[in-house]
Design an enzyme around this catalytic site. Structure first.
Site, PDB file in Angstrom:
ATOM      1  N   SER A 267       0.807  -1.203   0.062  1.00 44.24           N
ATOM      2  CA  SER A 267       0.086   0.032   0.030  1.00 44.24           C
ATOM      3  C   SER A 267       1.001   1.420  -0.087  1.00 44.24           C
ATOM      4  O   SER A 267       0.415   2.160  -0.350  1.00 44.24           O
ATOM      5  CB  SER A 267      -1.024   0.075   1.178  1.00 44.24           C
ATOM      6  OG  SER A 267       0.132  -0.278   2.511  1.00 44.24           O
TER       7      SER A 267
ATOM      8  N   ASP B 136      -3.210   8.033   7.998  1.00 48.20           N
ATOM      9  CA  ASP B 136      -4.402   6.937   8.769  1.00 48.20           C
ATOM     10  C   ASP B 136      -3.462   6.225   9.808  1.00 48.20           C
ATOM     11  O   ASP B 136      -2.464   6.471  10.199  1.00 48.20           O
ATOM     12  CB  ASP B 136      -4.963   6.087   7.678  1.00 48.20           C
ATOM     13  CG  ASP B 136      -4.149   5.272   7.028  1.00 48.20           C
ATOM     14  OD1 ASP B 136      -2.785   4.993   7.315  1.00 48.20           O
ATOM     15  OD2 ASP B 136      -4.519   4.673   6.194  1.00 48.20           O
TER      16      ASP B 136
ATOM     17  N   HIS C 198      -0.446   4.670   7.565  1.00 47.04           N
ATOM     18  CA  HIS C 198       0.446   5.123   6.376  1.00 47.04           C
ATOM     19  C   HIS C 198       0.705   6.338   6.586  1.00 47.04           C
ATOM     20  O   HIS C 198       0.011   7.408   7.227  1.00 47.04           O
ATOM     21  CB  HIS C 198      -0.430   5.195   5.234  1.00 47.04           C
ATOM     22  CG  HIS C 198      -0.955   3.780   4.797  1.00 47.04           C
ATOM     23  ND1 HIS C 198      -2.154   3.162   5.021  1.00 47.04           N
ATOM     24  CD2 HIS C 198      -0.286   2.623   4.240  1.00 47.04           C
ATOM     25  CE1 HIS C 198      -2.355   1.959   4.764  1.00 47.04           C
ATOM     26  NE2 HIS C 198      -1.026   1.567   4.258  1.00 47.04           N
TER      27      HIS C 198
END
Ligand SMILES: *[C@@H]1O[C@H](CO)[C@@H](O)[C@H](O)[C@H]1NC(C)=O
Ligand SMILES: *[C@@H]1O[C@H](CO)[C@@H](O)[C@H](O)[C@H]1NC(C)=O
Ligand SMILES: *[C@@H]1O[C@H](CO)[C@@H](O)[C@H](O)[C@H]1NC(C)=O
Length: 366
Positions: free
Chosen positions: A43, A330, A333
Protein backbone atom coordinates in the site's frame (compact mmCIF):
# COMPACT_ATOMS: atom_id res chain seq x y z
CA UNK A 1 -9.07 4.17 -35.62
CA UNK A 2 -6.54 4.55 -38.42
CA UNK A 3 -4.98 7.62 -36.91
CA UNK A 4 -4.68 5.91 -33.52
CA UNK A 5 -2.70 3.12 -35.15
CA UNK A 6 -0.37 5.58 -36.81
CA UNK A 7 0.29 7.34 -33.52
CA UNK A 8 1.06 4.08 -31.79
CA UNK A 9 3.42 2.99 -34.56
CA UNK A 10 5.17 6.33 -34.39
CA UNK A 11 5.60 6.04 -30.64
CA UNK A 12 7.05 2.57 -30.88
CA UNK A 13 9.43 3.73 -33.59
CA UNK A 14 10.63 6.53 -31.37
CA UNK A 15 11.13 4.12 -28.49
CA UNK A 16 13.08 1.83 -30.81
CA UNK A 17 15.25 4.79 -31.77
CA UNK A 18 15.86 5.65 -28.14
CA UNK A 19 17.00 2.11 -27.43
CA UNK A 20 19.17 1.88 -30.53
CA UNK A 21 20.82 5.26 -30.40
CA UNK A 22 20.78 5.93 -26.69
CA UNK A 23 19.17 9.28 -27.35
CA UNK A 24 17.71 11.32 -24.56
CA UNK A 25 14.09 10.23 -24.51
CA UNK A 26 12.48 12.53 -27.04
CA UNK A 27 8.95 11.59 -26.08
CA UNK A 28 9.10 13.43 -22.81
CA UNK A 29 9.63 17.00 -21.81
CA UNK A 30 12.31 18.05 -19.38
CA UNK A 31 15.19 16.07 -18.03
CA UNK A 32 13.91 12.55 -17.63
CA UNK A 33 16.77 10.56 -16.14
CA UNK A 34 15.70 7.06 -17.19
CA UNK A 35 13.23 5.88 -19.88
CA UNK A 36 11.04 3.91 -17.48
CA UNK A 37 10.15 3.28 -13.86
CA UNK A 38 8.53 0.08 -12.61
CA UNK A 39 6.98 -0.08 -9.14
CA UNK A 40 6.26 -3.13 -7.00
CA UNK A 41 5.12 -3.45 -3.44
CA UNK A 42 2.35 -2.84 -0.96
CA UNK A 43 0.00 0.00 0.00
CA UNK A 44 2.88 2.42 0.51
CA UNK A 45 3.35 2.40 -3.30
CA UNK A 46 -0.14 1.37 -4.54
CA UNK A 47 -1.79 3.92 -6.81
CA UNK A 48 -5.01 2.19 -7.74
CA UNK A 49 -4.42 -1.51 -8.35
CA UNK A 50 -6.85 -2.54 -5.60
CA UNK A 51 -9.71 -0.29 -6.69
CA UNK A 52 -11.60 -3.08 -8.43
CA UNK A 53 -10.60 -5.95 -6.18
CA UNK A 54 -12.88 -7.50 -3.56
CA UNK A 55 -10.91 -6.35 -0.56
CA UNK A 56 -10.97 -4.18 2.52
CA UNK A 57 -7.53 -2.84 1.51
CA UNK A 58 -8.80 0.05 -0.58
CA UNK A 59 -8.25 3.77 -0.46
CA UNK A 60 -10.28 5.09 -3.39
CA UNK A 61 -12.70 7.08 -1.25
CA UNK A 62 -12.52 10.37 0.61
CA UNK A 63 -10.76 11.60 2.63
CA UNK A 64 -7.90 9.68 0.91
CA UNK A 65 -6.44 11.90 -1.79
CA UNK A 66 -7.64 15.12 -0.15
CA UNK A 67 -4.39 16.80 -1.25
CA UNK A 68 -3.99 14.94 -4.55
CA UNK A 69 -4.96 16.79 -7.75
CA UNK A 70 -7.21 13.91 -8.92
CA UNK A 71 -8.72 13.31 -5.47
CA UNK A 72 -9.04 9.72 -4.19
CA UNK A 73 -7.22 7.43 -6.64
CA UNK A 74 -6.43 4.42 -4.48
CA UNK A 75 -3.29 5.97 -2.97
CA UNK A 76 -3.17 5.21 0.75
CA UNK A 77 -2.34 8.77 1.79
CA UNK A 78 -3.60 12.34 1.56
CA UNK A 79 -1.43 13.33 -1.40
CA UNK A 80 1.49 11.83 -3.25
CA UNK A 81 3.15 8.61 -2.13
CA UNK A 82 6.89 7.87 -2.12
CA UNK A 83 6.73 6.29 -5.60
CA UNK A 84 5.10 9.46 -7.00
CA UNK A 85 7.88 11.62 -5.59
CA UNK A 86 10.53 9.26 -6.98
CA UNK A 87 8.91 9.58 -10.42
CA UNK A 88 9.03 13.38 -10.09
CA UNK A 89 12.66 13.35 -9.00
CA UNK A 90 13.53 11.16 -12.00
CA UNK A 91 11.97 13.84 -14.20
CA UNK A 92 8.79 12.06 -15.28
CA UNK A 93 6.13 14.59 -16.23
CA UNK A 94 3.26 12.24 -15.27
CA UNK A 95 2.94 9.58 -12.59
CA UNK A 96 3.39 5.91 -13.48
CA UNK A 97 0.11 4.18 -14.37
CA UNK A 98 -1.23 1.25 -12.34
CA UNK A 99 -1.20 -2.15 -14.07
CA UNK A 100 -4.98 -2.23 -13.59
CA UNK A 101 -5.51 0.59 -16.10
CA UNK A 102 -2.32 1.02 -18.15
CA UNK A 103 -2.81 0.77 -21.90
CA UNK A 104 -0.75 0.45 -25.07
CA UNK A 105 2.56 2.27 -25.40
CA UNK A 106 2.06 3.96 -22.03
CA UNK A 107 3.62 0.86 -20.47
CA UNK A 108 6.98 1.82 -21.97
CA UNK A 109 7.21 4.55 -19.30
CA UNK A 110 6.82 1.87 -16.66
CA UNK A 111 3.96 0.33 -14.70
CA UNK A 112 3.00 0.19 -11.04
CA UNK A 113 2.01 -3.26 -9.79
CA UNK A 114 1.90 -2.32 -6.09
CA UNK A 115 -1.11 -3.53 -4.16
CA UNK A 116 -2.41 -2.71 -0.70
CA UNK A 117 -2.08 -5.67 1.72
CA UNK A 118 0.39 -7.46 -0.59
CA UNK A 119 3.14 -9.55 0.92
CA UNK A 120 6.22 -11.55 0.11
CA UNK A 121 4.17 -14.59 1.11
CA UNK A 122 1.08 -15.36 -0.98
CA UNK A 123 -1.10 -16.10 2.06
CA UNK A 124 -0.32 -12.80 3.78
CA UNK A 125 -3.45 -10.68 4.43
CA UNK A 126 -5.86 -13.27 3.05
CA UNK A 127 -8.33 -12.22 5.79
CA UNK A 128 -8.49 -8.74 4.26
CA UNK A 129 -9.72 -10.05 0.90
CA UNK A 130 -8.11 -10.01 -2.50
CA UNK A 131 -4.64 -8.48 -2.93
CA UNK A 132 -1.85 -8.84 -5.46
CA UNK A 133 1.02 -10.63 -3.76
CA UNK A 134 4.57 -10.03 -4.94
CA UNK A 135 4.47 -13.32 -6.87
CA UNK A 136 1.32 -12.17 -8.67
CA UNK A 137 2.91 -8.79 -9.36
CA UNK A 138 5.83 -10.57 -11.01
CA UNK A 139 3.39 -12.53 -13.18
CA UNK A 140 1.69 -9.27 -14.13
CA UNK A 141 5.07 -7.86 -15.08
CA UNK A 142 5.56 -10.83 -17.38
CA UNK A 143 2.29 -9.90 -19.08
CA UNK A 144 3.57 -6.35 -19.57
CA UNK A 145 6.81 -7.66 -21.05
CA UNK A 146 4.90 -9.87 -23.50
CA UNK A 147 2.94 -6.81 -24.70
CA UNK A 148 6.12 -4.78 -25.02
CA UNK A 149 7.83 -7.55 -27.00
CA UNK A 150 4.85 -7.74 -29.34
CA UNK A 151 4.87 -3.97 -29.87
CA UNK A 152 8.62 -3.84 -30.46
CA UNK A 153 8.60 -7.10 -32.41
CA UNK A 154 11.87 -8.16 -30.83
CA UNK A 155 12.47 -9.83 -27.49
CA UNK A 156 16.18 -8.94 -27.35
CA UNK A 157 15.39 -5.30 -27.90
CA UNK A 158 12.73 -5.44 -25.17
CA UNK A 159 15.26 -6.89 -22.72
CA UNK A 160 17.77 -4.17 -23.61
CA UNK A 161 15.12 -1.55 -22.99
CA UNK A 162 14.09 -3.09 -19.65
CA UNK A 163 17.70 -3.05 -18.45
CA UNK A 164 17.67 0.76 -18.59
CA UNK A 165 14.62 1.16 -16.36
CA UNK A 166 14.62 1.72 -12.61
CA UNK A 167 12.60 -0.68 -10.47
CA UNK A 168 11.52 0.27 -6.96
CA UNK A 169 10.22 -2.32 -4.52
CA UNK A 170 8.84 -2.04 -1.00
CA UNK A 171 7.37 -5.17 0.54
CA UNK A 172 7.37 -7.00 3.87
CA UNK A 173 5.21 -4.71 6.02
CA UNK A 174 2.15 -6.93 5.57
CA UNK A 175 4.03 -10.15 6.21
CA UNK A 176 4.26 -8.76 9.74
CA UNK A 177 1.14 -6.60 10.17
CA UNK A 178 -1.23 -8.95 8.34
CA UNK A 179 0.38 -12.27 9.11
CA UNK A 180 3.07 -12.79 11.76
CA UNK A 181 1.58 -10.28 14.22
CA UNK A 182 -1.89 -11.85 14.04
CA UNK A 183 -1.39 -15.15 15.90
CA UNK A 184 -5.15 -15.76 16.15
CA UNK A 185 -5.47 -15.78 12.33
CA UNK A 186 -2.13 -17.03 10.99
CA UNK A 187 0.00 -20.00 12.12
CA UNK A 188 3.35 -18.36 11.26
CA UNK A 189 4.19 -17.08 14.75
CA UNK A 190 3.38 -20.51 16.24
CA UNK A 191 5.63 -22.20 13.70
CA UNK A 192 8.58 -19.82 13.54
CA UNK A 193 10.63 -17.77 15.96
CA UNK A 194 11.21 -14.19 14.75
CA UNK A 195 14.66 -15.08 13.44
CA UNK A 196 13.32 -18.09 11.48
CA UNK A 197 10.44 -16.11 10.03
CA UNK A 198 12.80 -13.35 8.91
CA UNK A 199 15.01 -15.96 7.23
CA UNK A 200 12.00 -17.47 5.45
CA UNK A 201 10.92 -14.06 4.18
CA UNK A 202 14.40 -13.17 2.97
CA UNK A 203 14.77 -16.48 1.12
CA UNK A 204 11.53 -15.88 -0.78
CA UNK A 205 12.22 -12.19 -1.35
CA UNK A 206 15.65 -12.95 -2.73
CA UNK A 207 14.15 -15.45 -5.22
CA UNK A 208 11.51 -12.90 -6.23
CA UNK A 209 14.15 -10.24 -6.87
CA UNK A 210 16.10 -12.77 -8.94
CA UNK A 211 12.97 -13.34 -11.01
CA UNK A 212 12.76 -9.60 -11.58
CA UNK A 213 16.39 -9.71 -12.74
CA UNK A 214 15.59 -12.63 -15.09
CA UNK A 215 12.85 -10.41 -16.54
CA UNK A 216 15.55 -7.94 -17.57
CA UNK A 217 15.79 -5.62 -14.54
CA UNK A 218 19.30 -4.36 -13.74
CA UNK A 219 18.69 -1.24 -11.62
CA UNK A 220 16.66 -2.27 -8.62
CA UNK A 221 15.90 -0.23 -5.50
CA UNK A 222 14.86 -2.20 -2.43
CA UNK A 223 13.15 -0.09 0.24
CA UNK A 224 13.49 -1.39 3.77
CA UNK A 225 10.56 -1.53 6.14
CA UNK A 226 10.56 -0.30 9.67
CA UNK A 227 8.81 1.43 12.44
CA UNK A 228 5.83 -0.97 12.32
CA UNK A 229 5.83 -1.01 16.12
CA UNK A 230 5.30 2.75 16.10
CA UNK A 231 2.28 2.96 13.78
CA UNK A 232 -0.91 4.18 15.47
CA UNK A 233 -2.95 1.07 14.57
CA UNK A 234 -0.44 -1.26 16.26
CA UNK A 235 -0.17 0.98 19.33
CA UNK A 236 -3.95 0.90 19.46
CA UNK A 237 -4.05 -2.89 19.09
CA UNK A 238 -1.39 -3.48 21.73
CA UNK A 239 -2.76 -0.80 24.03
CA UNK A 240 0.56 0.78 24.85
CA UNK A 241 -0.42 4.15 26.20
CA UNK A 242 2.91 5.36 27.46
CA UNK A 243 5.55 4.16 25.03
CA UNK A 244 6.19 5.53 21.58
CA UNK A 245 6.48 2.08 19.99
CA UNK A 246 5.67 -1.58 20.63
CA UNK A 247 9.16 -2.93 21.28
CA UNK A 248 8.35 -6.60 20.70
CA UNK A 249 7.15 -5.78 17.18
CA UNK A 250 10.18 -3.70 16.38
CA UNK A 251 12.58 -6.37 17.56
CA UNK A 252 10.87 -9.01 15.35
CA UNK A 253 10.87 -6.74 12.28
CA UNK A 254 14.48 -5.77 12.97
CA UNK A 255 15.49 -9.37 12.28
CA UNK A 256 14.14 -8.98 8.76
CA UNK A 257 15.69 -5.53 8.26
CA UNK A 258 19.10 -6.77 9.41
CA UNK A 259 19.11 -9.29 6.57
CA UNK A 260 18.27 -6.88 3.75
CA UNK A 261 21.72 -5.40 3.29
CA UNK A 262 23.47 -8.81 3.16
CA UNK A 263 20.76 -9.92 0.69
CA UNK A 264 21.62 -6.93 -1.53
CA UNK A 265 25.32 -7.83 -1.36
CA UNK A 266 24.58 -11.43 -2.36
CA UNK A 267 22.37 -10.44 -5.28
CA UNK A 268 24.98 -7.98 -6.56
CA UNK A 269 27.75 -10.53 -6.41
CA UNK A 270 25.73 -13.47 -7.80
CA UNK A 271 23.99 -11.79 -10.73
CA UNK A 272 26.11 -10.33 -13.56
CA UNK A 273 25.53 -6.61 -14.25
CA UNK A 274 23.00 -6.36 -11.42
CA UNK A 275 22.77 -3.11 -9.50
CA UNK A 276 20.64 -3.55 -6.43
CA UNK A 277 20.57 -0.76 -3.87
CA UNK A 278 19.02 -0.65 -0.42
CA UNK A 279 17.17 2.28 1.08
CA UNK A 280 17.34 2.35 4.87
CA UNK A 281 13.92 3.69 5.82
CA UNK A 282 14.85 3.71 9.49
CA UNK A 283 17.83 5.94 8.91
CA UNK A 284 15.60 8.37 7.03
CA UNK A 285 12.52 8.15 9.24
CA UNK A 286 14.24 8.96 12.51
CA UNK A 287 15.37 12.34 11.28
CA UNK A 288 12.42 13.24 9.05
CA UNK A 289 10.20 15.03 11.55
CA UNK A 290 12.55 17.77 12.66
CA UNK A 291 13.71 18.48 9.11
CA UNK A 292 10.25 19.39 7.86
CA UNK A 293 8.39 20.60 10.92
CA UNK A 294 6.36 17.47 11.61
CA UNK A 295 5.40 17.86 15.25
CA UNK A 296 2.74 15.19 15.70
CA UNK A 297 4.25 11.72 15.43
CA UNK A 298 1.48 9.71 16.94
CA UNK A 299 -2.02 10.78 15.99
CA UNK A 300 -3.40 9.92 12.55
CA UNK A 301 -4.83 12.83 10.61
CA UNK A 302 -7.98 11.22 9.25
CA UNK A 303 -10.89 9.91 11.27
CA UNK A 304 -10.24 6.19 11.69
CA UNK A 305 -12.85 3.53 11.00
CA UNK A 306 -14.04 1.91 14.23
CA UNK A 307 -12.73 -1.63 13.69
CA UNK A 308 -9.94 -2.01 16.20
CA UNK A 309 -6.53 -2.38 14.64
CA UNK A 310 -7.86 -1.84 11.12
CA UNK A 311 -6.48 1.65 10.95
CA UNK A 312 -7.99 2.77 7.65
CA UNK A 313 -9.71 6.13 7.29
CA UNK A 314 -13.46 6.03 7.79
CA UNK A 315 -15.36 6.40 4.50
CA UNK A 316 -16.26 10.04 4.08
CA UNK A 317 -14.77 10.79 7.48
CA UNK A 318 -13.02 13.95 8.51
CA UNK A 319 -9.39 14.97 8.20
CA UNK A 320 -7.21 17.26 10.28
CA UNK A 321 -6.29 20.68 8.96
CA UNK A 322 -2.66 20.60 10.13
CA UNK A 323 -1.77 17.86 7.67
CA UNK A 324 1.81 18.96 7.07
CA UNK A 325 2.50 18.66 10.80
CA UNK A 326 1.36 15.03 11.06
CA UNK A 327 3.60 12.07 10.38
CA UNK A 328 0.65 9.68 10.00
CA UNK A 329 -2.24 10.12 7.62
CA UNK A 330 -4.24 7.07 8.75
CA UNK A 331 -3.52 4.34 11.29
CA UNK A 332 -0.77 2.82 9.16
CA UNK A 333 0.38 5.14 6.42
CA UNK A 334 2.54 8.23 6.45
CA UNK A 335 1.12 11.46 5.14
CA UNK A 336 2.49 13.26 2.09
CA UNK A 337 4.95 15.37 4.11
CA UNK A 338 7.14 12.46 5.31
CA UNK A 339 6.68 10.69 1.95
CA UNK A 340 8.35 13.63 0.26
CA UNK A 341 11.37 13.54 2.58
CA UNK A 342 11.72 9.76 2.32
CA UNK A 343 11.76 9.99 -1.49
CA UNK A 344 14.16 12.93 -1.54
CA UNK A 345 16.66 11.16 0.67
CA UNK A 346 16.32 7.88 -1.20
CA UNK A 347 17.08 9.90 -4.32
CA UNK A 348 19.91 11.95 -2.84
CA UNK A 349 21.16 10.46 0.40
CA UNK A 350 21.56 12.93 3.25
CA UNK A 351 23.23 10.57 5.73
CA UNK A 352 25.62 7.83 4.63
CA UNK A 353 23.24 5.28 6.19
CA UNK A 354 20.28 6.38 4.00
CA UNK A 355 21.23 4.39 0.89
CA UNK A 356 23.58 1.47 0.26
CA UNK A 357 25.88 1.18 -1.62
CA UNK A 358 24.66 4.41 -3.24
CA UNK A 359 21.48 6.40 -3.83
CA UNK A 360 18.91 6.48 -6.65
CA UNK A 361 20.42 9.52 -8.39
CA UNK A 362 23.65 7.56 -8.81
CA UNK A 363 21.78 4.43 -9.90
CA UNK A 364 20.04 6.48 -12.60
CA UNK A 365 23.40 7.58 -14.03
CA UNK A 366 24.73 4.05 -14.54
C1 LIG B 1 6.59 -15.34 -18.87
O1 LIG B 1 5.44 -15.92 -19.42
C2 LIG B 1 5.67 -16.75 -20.51
C3 LIG B 1 4.33 -17.23 -21.04
O2 LIG B 1 3.52 -16.12 -21.34
C4 LIG B 1 6.52 -17.92 -20.10
O3 LIG B 1 6.81 -18.72 -21.22
C5 LIG B 1 7.83 -17.41 -19.53
O4 LIG B 1 8.57 -18.45 -19.02
C6 LIG B 1 7.57 -16.40 -18.43
N1 LIG B 1 8.82 -15.80 -18.09
C7 LIG B 1 9.32 -15.86 -16.90
C8 LIG B 1 10.68 -15.27 -16.75
O5 LIG B 1 8.74 -16.33 -15.96
C1 LIG C 1 16.50 -7.59 -32.39
O1 LIG C 1 17.30 -6.59 -31.79
C2 LIG C 1 18.68 -6.98 -31.73
C3 LIG C 1 19.47 -5.96 -30.93
O2 LIG C 1 18.78 -4.88 -30.55
C4 LIG C 1 19.23 -7.12 -33.13
O3 LIG C 1 20.59 -7.48 -33.09
C5 LIG C 1 18.42 -8.17 -33.87
O4 LIG C 1 18.85 -8.26 -35.21
C6 LIG C 1 16.94 -7.89 -33.80
N1 LIG C 1 16.20 -9.02 -34.33
C7 LIG C 1 15.25 -8.91 -35.23
C8 LIG C 1 14.57 -10.17 -35.65
O5 LIG C 1 14.95 -7.82 -35.70
C1 LIG D 1 19.85 1.85 9.11
O1 LIG D 1 19.88 3.05 9.82
C2 LIG D 1 19.87 2.88 11.21
C3 LIG D 1 19.70 4.25 11.84
O2 LIG D 1 20.69 5.13 11.38
C4 LIG D 1 21.13 2.18 11.63
O3 LIG D 1 21.12 1.98 13.03
C5 LIG D 1 21.23 0.84 10.91
O4 LIG D 1 22.45 0.22 11.20
C6 LIG D 1 21.09 1.02 9.43
N1 LIG D 1 20.97 -0.29 8.83
C7 LIG D 1 21.70 -0.67 7.82
C8 LIG D 1 21.47 -2.06 7.35
O5 LIG D 1 22.51 0.06 7.27
Amino acid sequence: MASTCIIILWDVTMITLIVFMNLKPVLVKGEQKVPCLFIMGDSTFDNGNNNNLLTAAKANYPPYGIDFPDGPTGRFTNGRNVADFIAELLGFDRYIEPFATVKGVEMFRGVSYASGAAGILDETAIHVGDRISLNRQLRNHNVTISHMSTLLGNKTLTMEYLSKCIYIVQIGNNDYINNYLLPQLYPSSHMYKPEQFATLLIQQYSEQLKTLYLHGARKIVVFGIGGIGCVPAELDLYGTEDTACVNSIDSAVQKFSDKLKPMIDDLNSDLPDANFIYINSTSIAVTVPSSVGITNLREPCCEISVTKGEGQCKRGGGACSDRTARFFWDGFHPSEAPNKVIAERAYTAFLSTDAYPFDISQLAQL
